[in-house]
Design a protein around this motif. Sequence first.
Motif, PDB file in Angstrom:
ATOM      1  N   PHE A 248       1.005  -1.119   0.037  1.00  0.00           N
ATOM      2  CA  PHE A 248       0.063  -0.118  -0.111  1.00  0.00           C
ATOM      3  C   PHE A 248       1.050   1.282   0.152  1.00  0.00           C
ATOM      4  O   PHE A 248       1.568   1.309   1.055  1.00  0.00           O
ATOM      5  CB  PHE A 248      -1.010  -0.010   1.170  1.00  0.00           C
ATOM      6  N   VAL A 249       0.946   2.005  -1.168  1.00  0.00           N
ATOM      7  CA  VAL A 249       1.892   3.028  -1.314  1.00  0.00           C
ATOM      8  C   VAL A 249       1.444   4.468  -1.148  1.00  0.00           C
ATOM      9  O   VAL A 249       0.215   4.648  -1.737  1.00  0.00           O
ATOM     10  CB  VAL A 249       2.660   2.856  -2.598  1.00  0.00           C
ATOM     11  N   THR A 250       2.153   5.222  -0.299  1.00  0.00           N
ATOM     12  CA  THR A 250       1.738   6.540  -0.017  1.00  0.00           C
ATOM     13  C   THR A 250       2.711   7.492  -0.852  1.00  0.00           C
ATOM     14  O   THR A 250       3.895   7.165  -0.983  1.00  0.00           O
ATOM     15  CB  THR A 250       1.879   6.949   1.460  1.00  0.00           C
ATOM     16  N   LEU A 251       2.034   8.273  -1.649  1.00  0.00           N
ATOM     17  CA  LEU A 251       2.849   9.417  -2.464  1.00  0.00           C
ATOM     18  C   LEU A 251       3.446  10.473  -1.645  1.00  0.00           C
ATOM     19  O   LEU A 251       4.319  11.092  -2.155  1.00  0.00           O
ATOM     20  CB  LEU A 251       2.135   9.633  -3.776  1.00  0.00           C
ATOM     21  N   HIS A 252       2.679  10.920  -0.780  1.00  0.00           N
ATOM     22  CA  HIS A 252       3.122  12.329  -0.060  1.00  0.00           C
ATOM     23  C   HIS A 252       2.763  11.965   1.393  1.00  0.00           C
ATOM     24  O   HIS A 252       1.732  11.942   1.850  1.00  0.00           O
ATOM     25  CB  HIS A 252       2.230  13.300  -0.797  1.00  0.00           C
ATOM     26  N   HIS A 253       3.859  11.657   2.126  1.00  0.00           N
ATOM     27  CA  HIS A 253       3.601  11.514   3.762  1.00  0.00           C
ATOM     28  C   HIS A 253       4.359  12.818   4.276  1.00  0.00           C
ATOM     29  O   HIS A 253       5.575  12.361   4.970  1.00  0.00           O
ATOM     30  CB  HIS A 253       3.993  10.187   4.246  1.00  0.00           C
ATOM     31  N   PHE A 254       4.216  13.959   4.484  1.00  0.00           N
ATOM     32  CA  PHE A 254       4.501  15.113   4.985  1.00  0.00           C
ATOM     33  C   PHE A 254       5.891  15.619   4.545  1.00  0.00           C
ATOM     34  O   PHE A 254       6.192  16.841   5.033  1.00  0.00           O
ATOM     35  CB  PHE A 254       4.927  14.768   6.492  1.00  0.00           C
ATOM     36  N   THR A 255       6.491  15.066   3.575  1.00  0.00           N
ATOM     37  CA  THR A 255       7.984  15.502   3.387  1.00  0.00           C
ATOM     38  C   THR A 255       7.778  16.004   1.779  1.00  0.00           C
ATOM     39  O   THR A 255       6.764  15.385   0.938  1.00  0.00           O
ATOM     40  CB  THR A 255       8.969  14.695   3.201  1.00  0.00           C
ATOM     41  N   GLU A 256       8.554  16.924   1.551  1.00  0.00           N
ATOM     42  CA  GLU A 256       8.871  17.524  -0.092  1.00  0.00           C
ATOM     43  C   GLU A 256      10.218  17.765  -0.264  1.00  0.00           C
ATOM     44  O   GLU A 256      10.877  17.988   0.585  1.00  0.00           O
ATOM     45  CB  GLU A 256       7.975  18.853  -0.068  1.00  0.00           C
ATOM     46  N   PRO A 257      10.578  17.633  -1.440  1.00  0.00           N
ATOM     47  CA  PRO A 257      12.017  18.119  -1.873  1.00  0.00           C
ATOM     48  C   PRO A 257      12.442  19.513  -1.568  1.00  0.00           C
ATOM     49  O   PRO A 257      11.785  20.551  -1.387  1.00  0.00           O
ATOM     50  CB  PRO A 257      11.998  17.885  -3.270  1.00  0.00           C
ATOM     51  N   GLN A 258      13.739  19.541  -1.100  1.00  0.00           N
ATOM     52  CA  GLN A 258      14.275  20.753  -0.786  1.00  0.00           C
ATOM     53  C   GLN A 258      14.229  21.831  -1.958  1.00  0.00           C
ATOM     54  O   GLN A 258      13.782  23.097  -1.733  1.00  0.00           O
ATOM     55  CB  GLN A 258      15.593  20.729  -0.186  1.00  0.00           C
TER      56      GLN A 258
END
Length: 455
Positions: free
Chosen positions: A140-150
């Motif tokens: 079960f894959v999450t695409l966005h879990h709280f982080t983003e690229p710098q």
Amino acid sequence: MVSLDICLSGIYDVNKFINTSSVFSSMNGVQQPEKFPSGFFWGTAVSAHQVDGGNMYNNWWEWEQVEGRIDQNDRSGDACDQWSRYEEDFSLLSQLNQNSYRFSMEWSRIFPKKGELDKLVIEHYHQFLDALKKRKIEPFVTLHHFTEPQWLNRLGGIERRQNLPYFKDFVNLVAREYSEDIIYWNTINEPNIRAALGFFLGVHPPGKTGVYNYLKALRNLLRMHAEAYYILKTENSQNLVGVVKNINLFEPYNSQSRIDRMIAWVLDEGMNSNTLRGIRTGKLPLSVVREYKNLQGSSDFLGLNYYNRNFCSRKFEGFFKNHSDDADPTKLCTGLNWEAYPEGLYLSIKRLWEDFKLPIYITENGIGTTDDNWRKEFLVNHLIQIQKASREGIPIKGYFHWTLLDNFEWAEGYASKFGIVECDRKTLKRKIKESGHLYAQIAKENQLPMKNNDE
Ligand code: GCO
């Protein structure tokens, strides 16, 4: 002979949390614990930044380097090093009789620089998925879990709508690469919490505050969700895609007080209803303009994260507190002070079902505690609520305990121990806790255990 006590090394007082007649059903005159639905997914949930280690290209990594932001000035650092120890961890999953695993793919690892993808990372995730497949564990894959690229943050981050295409690039790539191996996709983990902690309270990156920033971020997260849904369904209509929404229950501290009731309503509106309504109707929160394309109906299922409830009153800082006056302090979630309220899981399931009539997965539920007996009790008490809802015909398809390993709990650092497996901070050695063994038994039998008096 088998007694009616629910097992758990005899530490549970059955009457304390269970209405036996409803959890047990009679088979040939012998009382049996009720089975969970067949094909039920038993899993744990993690997120990349919390377990992988070495996530140096995302905004959290940068954020953690500044003293005073994380409890004890912890840094994610190597985390649990799942990045290189995934084979070992997946063998643990097999040992724990898990048939599913929820994890996130790290955007900043796949695209460490703007427009530049890392082929080794792409390959890594292929191997990661193969290692799950080999063990018959459903990803079960999450695409966005709280982080983003710098690099995205330097371009204005998720609060800038013009940055949406970068997320679409990421989702397009992942959809193309992995659609053969993944059916279940979680788009955005807890859009409201990401927006509230990072853009309203400022305790997560980028540390912004205020309602305006909150709404900007939240709307964009919902746009990201809608775009991801569209891309994944276009790539393969068999993909099953859903948002992950945590339900924070907001109750008036004093139910007789109109003000308390109003505060509870406002907080619920801002943290729950607006987002759920958005996905149902396509209208972005507090937006007067027309619907956002692709948002309406953009979920094949709902992922529900459930932890706690809040009591609302103007006398509390921030207008709410997350435990009752007589809560036992030894039972509160470490660092976060959440008080267990299992019935809230049932209420949250009901709410989602009434709103959407879609299948539900419990994508997170757990407690940070060093008292593992308490975790066992917590686990069973919440599973009982799932059975209660299932009995009413609500299609609950899986339960992902938060979490597999003691890991990096964001601003609370490493002190809050949510794992059913211990991860030694120095050696990173794993050791299954008693709660893990209990969970393994439940997963294997697809039912709550009974105490065997012959043992
Ligand atoms: C969340 C996050 C998790 C947390 C967990 C315990 O959903 O808030 O998904 O990353 O670690 O909820 O606080």
